[in-house]
Enzyme design. Structure first.
Site, PDB file in Angstrom:
ATOM      1  N   ASP A  67       0.839  -1.192   0.000  1.00 56.23           N
ATOM      2  CA  ASP A  67       0.000   0.000   0.000  1.00 56.23           C
ATOM      3  C   ASP A  67       0.876   1.244   0.000  1.00 56.23           C
ATOM      4  O   ASP A  67       2.027   1.201   0.420  1.00 56.23           O
ATOM      5  CB  ASP A  67      -0.856   0.040   1.278  1.00 56.23           C
ATOM      6  CG  ASP A  67      -2.016  -0.932   1.212  1.00 56.23           C
ATOM      7  OD1 ASP A  67      -2.193  -1.563   0.161  1.00 56.23           O
ATOM      8  OD2 ASP A  67      -2.732  -1.049   2.223  1.00 56.23           O
ATOM      9  N   LYS A 103      -3.856   2.991  -2.881  1.00 52.45           N
ATOM     10  CA  LYS A 103      -4.972   3.832  -3.306  1.00 52.45           C
ATOM     11  C   LYS A 103      -4.961   5.055  -2.411  1.00 52.45           C
ATOM     12  O   LYS A 103      -4.820   4.930  -1.207  1.00 52.45           O
ATOM     13  CB  LYS A 103      -6.306   3.102  -3.115  1.00 52.45           C
ATOM     14  CG  LYS A 103      -6.474   1.969  -4.084  1.00 52.45           C
ATOM     15  CD  LYS A 103      -7.839   1.370  -3.932  1.00 52.45           C
ATOM     16  CE  LYS A 103      -7.859   0.372  -2.848  1.00 52.45           C
ATOM     17  NZ  LYS A 103      -7.765  -0.952  -2.962  1.00 52.45           N
ATOM     18  N   GLY A 146      -1.054  -1.353   5.306  1.00 49.74           N
ATOM     19  CA  GLY A 146      -0.910  -0.521   6.499  1.00 49.74           C
ATOM     20  C   GLY A 146      -1.797  -1.060   7.612  1.00 49.74           C
ATOM     21  O   GLY A 146      -2.872  -1.615   7.356  1.00 49.74           O
ATOM     22  N   GLY A 147      -1.347  -0.943   8.854  1.00 52.54           N
ATOM     23  CA  GLY A 147      -2.161  -1.368   9.996  1.00 52.54           C
ATOM     24  C   GLY A 147      -2.382  -2.861   9.993  1.00 52.54           C
ATOM     25  O   GLY A 147      -1.454  -3.647   9.826  1.00 52.54           O
ATOM     26  N   ASP A 148      -3.650  -3.252  10.137  1.00 54.24           N
ATOM     27  CA  ASP A 148      -4.023  -4.661  10.125  1.00 54.24           C
ATOM     28  C   ASP A 148      -4.804  -4.961   8.840  1.00 54.24           C
ATOM     29  O   ASP A 148      -5.647  -4.155   8.427  1.00 54.24           O
ATOM     30  CB  ASP A 148      -4.904  -4.965  11.348  1.00 54.24           C
ATOM     31  CG  ASP A 148      -5.310  -6.418  11.371  1.00 54.24           C
ATOM     32  OD1 ASP A 148      -4.520  -7.238  11.879  1.00 54.24           O
ATOM     33  OD2 ASP A 148      -6.395  -6.757  10.843  1.00 54.24           O
ATOM     34  N   THR A 194      -3.284  -2.113  14.341  1.00 52.04           N
ATOM     35  CA  THR A 194      -4.181  -1.213  13.620  1.00 52.04           C
ATOM     36  C   THR A 194      -4.017   0.235  14.102  1.00 52.04           C
ATOM     37  O   THR A 194      -3.580   0.490  15.226  1.00 52.04           O
ATOM     38  CB  THR A 194      -5.639  -1.702  13.750  1.00 52.04           C
ATOM     39  OG1 THR A 194      -6.441  -0.934  12.859  1.00 52.04           O
ATOM     40  CG2 THR A 194      -6.183  -1.541  15.163  1.00 52.04           C
ATOM     41  N   ALA A 195      -4.367   1.178  13.208  1.00 51.62           N
ATOM     42  CA  ALA A 195      -4.117   2.604  13.482  1.00 51.62           C
ATOM     43  C   ALA A 195      -4.724   3.051  14.809  1.00 51.62           C
ATOM     44  O   ALA A 195      -4.099   3.822  15.542  1.00 51.62           O
ATOM     45  CB  ALA A 195      -4.663   3.445  12.335  1.00 51.62           C
ATOM     46  N   MET A 204     -10.293   7.300   8.329  1.00 51.70           N
ATOM     47  CA  MET A 204     -10.580   7.972   7.050  1.00 51.70           C
ATOM     48  C   MET A 204     -11.628   9.076   7.204  1.00 51.70           C
ATOM     49  O   MET A 204     -12.475   9.263   6.335  1.00 51.70           O
ATOM     50  CB  MET A 204     -11.078   6.951   6.010  1.00 51.70           C
ATOM     51  CG  MET A 204     -10.061   5.893   5.699  1.00 51.70           C
ATOM     52  SD  MET A 204     -10.727   4.568   4.689  1.00 51.70           S
ATOM     53  CE  MET A 204     -11.398   3.462   5.915  1.00 51.70           C
ATOM     54  N   GLY A 255       0.341   8.962  12.875  1.00 47.79           N
ATOM     55  CA  GLY A 255       0.622   8.325  14.169  1.00 47.79           C
ATOM     56  C   GLY A 255       1.817   7.381  14.110  1.00 47.79           C
ATOM     57  O   GLY A 255       1.981   6.647  13.137  1.00 47.79           O
TER      58      GLY A 255
HETATM   59  C1  LIG Z   1      -7.786   2.396   4.425  1.00 45.78           C
HETATM   60  S1  LIG Z   1      -7.637   2.648   6.139  1.00 45.78           S
HETATM   61  C2  LIG Z   1      -6.557   1.358   6.541  1.00 45.78           C
HETATM   62  C3  LIG Z   1      -6.551   1.008   7.994  1.00 45.78           C
HETATM   63  C4  LIG Z   1      -5.522  -0.051   8.334  1.00 45.78           C
HETATM   64  N1  LIG Z   1      -5.856  -1.316   7.733  1.00 45.78           N
HETATM   65  C5  LIG Z   1      -5.352  -0.205   9.838  1.00 45.78           C
HETATM   66  O1  LIG Z   1      -5.668  -1.274  10.370  1.00 45.78           O
HETATM   67  O2  LIG Z   1      -4.894   0.745  10.458  1.00 45.78           O
HETATM   68  C6  LIG Z   1      -6.611   4.077   6.187  1.00 45.78           C
HETATM   69  C7  LIG Z   1      -6.914   4.967   7.395  1.00 45.78           C
HETATM   70  O3  LIG Z   1      -6.272   4.432   8.557  1.00 45.78           O
HETATM   71  C8  LIG Z   1      -5.858   5.488   9.389  1.00 45.78           C
HETATM   72  N2  LIG Z   1      -4.403   5.435   9.532  1.00 45.78           N
HETATM   73  C9  LIG Z   1      -3.575   4.515   9.014  1.00 45.78           C
HETATM   74  N3  LIG Z   1      -2.302   4.742   9.393  1.00 45.78           N
HETATM   75  C10 LIG Z   1      -2.338   5.843  10.174  1.00 45.78           C
HETATM   76  C11 LIG Z   1      -1.363   6.592  10.874  1.00 45.78           C
HETATM   77  N4  LIG Z   1      -0.073   6.246  10.853  1.00 45.78           N
HETATM   78  N5  LIG Z   1      -1.761   7.672  11.574  1.00 45.78           N
HETATM   79  C12 LIG Z   1      -3.052   8.026  11.607  1.00 45.78           C
HETATM   80  N6  LIG Z   1      -4.024   7.360  10.974  1.00 45.78           N
HETATM   81  C13 LIG Z   1      -3.675   6.286  10.273  1.00 45.78           C
HETATM   82  C14 LIG Z   1      -6.306   6.794   8.724  1.00 45.78           C
HETATM   83  O4  LIG Z   1      -7.589   7.120   9.226  1.00 45.78           O
HETATM   84  C15 LIG Z   1      -6.366   6.368   7.280  1.00 45.78           C
HETATM   85  O5  LIG Z   1      -7.235   7.214   6.530  1.00 45.78           O
END
Ligand SMILES: C[S@@+](CC[C@H](N)C(=O)[O-])C[C@H]1O[C@@H](n2cnc3c(N)ncnc32)[C@H](O)[C@@H]1O
Length: 390
Positions: free
Chosen positions: A157, A179, A210-212, A240-241, A292, A321
């Site tokens: 990603d 994306k 990113g995240g989970d 996760t974020a 988001m 974060g």
């Molecule tokens: C498409 S979602 C993916 C979430 C991801 N799968 C997770 O578990 O964190 C993307 C959103 O996650 C949040 N996000 C992801 N990484 C972040 C970070 N380092 N700091 C703040 N928000 C984050 C934001 O809200 C961002 O718009």
């Protein structure tokens, strides 16, 4: 099946370490050694421009030519960073007689035998869905690191940080399939097609998210697709974020005095906001974590206050974060859109709403202190206007 590995972190400060190889893999390993305070000696007939520059600057020693056993004199660790299998094997054999550990930067022996087996038997490869966490490479799991070290192809990603990608096997092919919130640089079907193409070519594919992968990450859809096409898969969870941003902002998501539950919510667009149970979200003693949501703050504030959520409910917006550039903006629900605009908060940002958010003010520990709006703002006041030039 790969051998079980023992994870190890070594203090190599002021200790000589041998790197065998003079190419890109050797350069990456040498850079990491320099950052750890080790004394690298790089053995190879030729070096990359960067390695040569470090030699010139006196930061590393160059042992010229093909590997010789006496290069191992006095070193604490050896690193095989050459794609010449014979040299790697000679290094491993010599090190073994001295009971010296060898770290193999690129597992060429494993990948070449696996490649020929895959070609001969036409077996499918596999896909590992890996959660990369929010950005800080220290938040990767050991399983994630292992998958990255064994990957042939990494489909990642946009939000996955460079620090994490640098930990991948140097020979792995990296393809960004990110994306953005506004644009759709690559469609989900194309990501599916890429996973299938590379797995069917017998490669070990890492789908790095990113995240989970299973929290607003479309991981479920990707597994359903892989299952339907008979591709073996595994999943490595990531932080996760909501969990990471809260921790790095000093906000406990639950607290006996303030919140007994947490909700992870997507505020991606108006259509997804319309499906939410707003009366339930407006209740007290819970923490809301909106993903988001940066583009929908006015709607969030309006819907929540309409359902009776107090205007004084604390919020924290955590931008980037866990990364060096992290910013935390705090305030009250009533001020939320104004404060976010004032500080120019941008994606990726996570909104934490609930009493616990106020704890960021006292419990913050990472990056700068939380930011606030400079002036109280209310709907009764008109937005500030700049005086016109006469
Ligand atoms: C498409 S979602 C993916 C979430 C991801 N799968 C997770 O578990 O964190 C993307 C959103 O996650 C949040 N996000 C992801 N990484 C972040 C970070 N380092 N700091 C703040 N928000 C984050 C934001 O809200 C961002 O718009």
């Amino acid at each position: 099946m790969s051998a079980p590995l023992f994870p190890l972190f070594a203090d190599l400060r002021h200790r000589p370490v041998l790197v065998v190889g003079g190419g890109a893999a050797a350069e990456r390993k040498t850079e990491a050694l320099l950052q750890s305070g080790a004394l690298p000696r790089v053995g190879a007939p030729v070096l990359t421009a960067q390695l040569s520059a470090w030699v010139q600057a006196g930061r590393i020693r160059w042992l010229t030519g093909e590997f010789q056993e006496d290069w191992l004199e006095g070193v604490w660790l050896a690193i095989a960073a050459t794609d010449d299998v014979t040299i790697s094997q000679a290094l491993i054999a010599s090190a073994e007689t001295r009971r010296l550990l060898v770290s193999v930067a690129e597992d060429v022996e494993l990948s070449s035998s696996r490649e020929s087996a895959a070609q001969a038997a036409q077996v499918p490869g596999s896909v590992v869905l890996v959660g990369a966490g929010p950005g800080d490479p220290g938040l990767l799991t050991l399983n994630a690191l292992r998958a990255l070290n064994q990957a042939d192809v990494i489909l990642h990603d946009r939000l996955v940080s460079e620090g994490i990608l640098r930990l991948a096997r140097p020979g792995a092919v990296r393809i960004e399939v990110g994306k953005s919130a506004q644009g759709h640089s690559i469609r989900q079907e194309e990501i599916h097609a890429l996973m299938l193409e590379h797995a069917r070519a017998g490669q070990r594919v890492v789908r790095l998210k990113g995240g989970d992968p299973f929290v607003f990450g479309r991981g479920g859809e990707e597994l359903q697709f892989l299952q339907a096409h008979g591709i073996p898969y595994q999943v490595v969870p990531g932080i996760t974020a909501a969990v990471a941003c809260a921790a790095y902002a000093g906000i406990p998501l639950t607290h006996r005095d303030h919140a007994q539950s947490v909700r992870l919510i997507t505020a991606h667009c108006k259509a997804s906001l319309d499906t939410l149970d707003w009366p339930a979200l407006a209740r007290e003693r819970q923490t809301l974590a909106f993903y988001m949501g940066v583009g929908e703050l006015d709607t969030l504030r309006a819907r929540l206050t309409d359902e009776g959520c107090p205007a004084s409910t604390p919020f924290a917006l955590v931008e980037n974060g866990s990364r060096e550039e992290q910013r935390v903006v705090i305030g009250q629900l009533d001020d939320l859109p104004h404060t976010a605009r004032h500080h120019g908060v941008r994606s990726p940002a996570l909104l934490i709403l609930g009493e616990v958010a106020a704890l960021a003010e006292t419990l913050h520990w990472f990056g700068g202190p939380p930011l606030r709006a400079p002036l109280p703002y209310s709907d009764n006041l008109s937005a500030p206007t700049l005086p016109r030039a006469a």
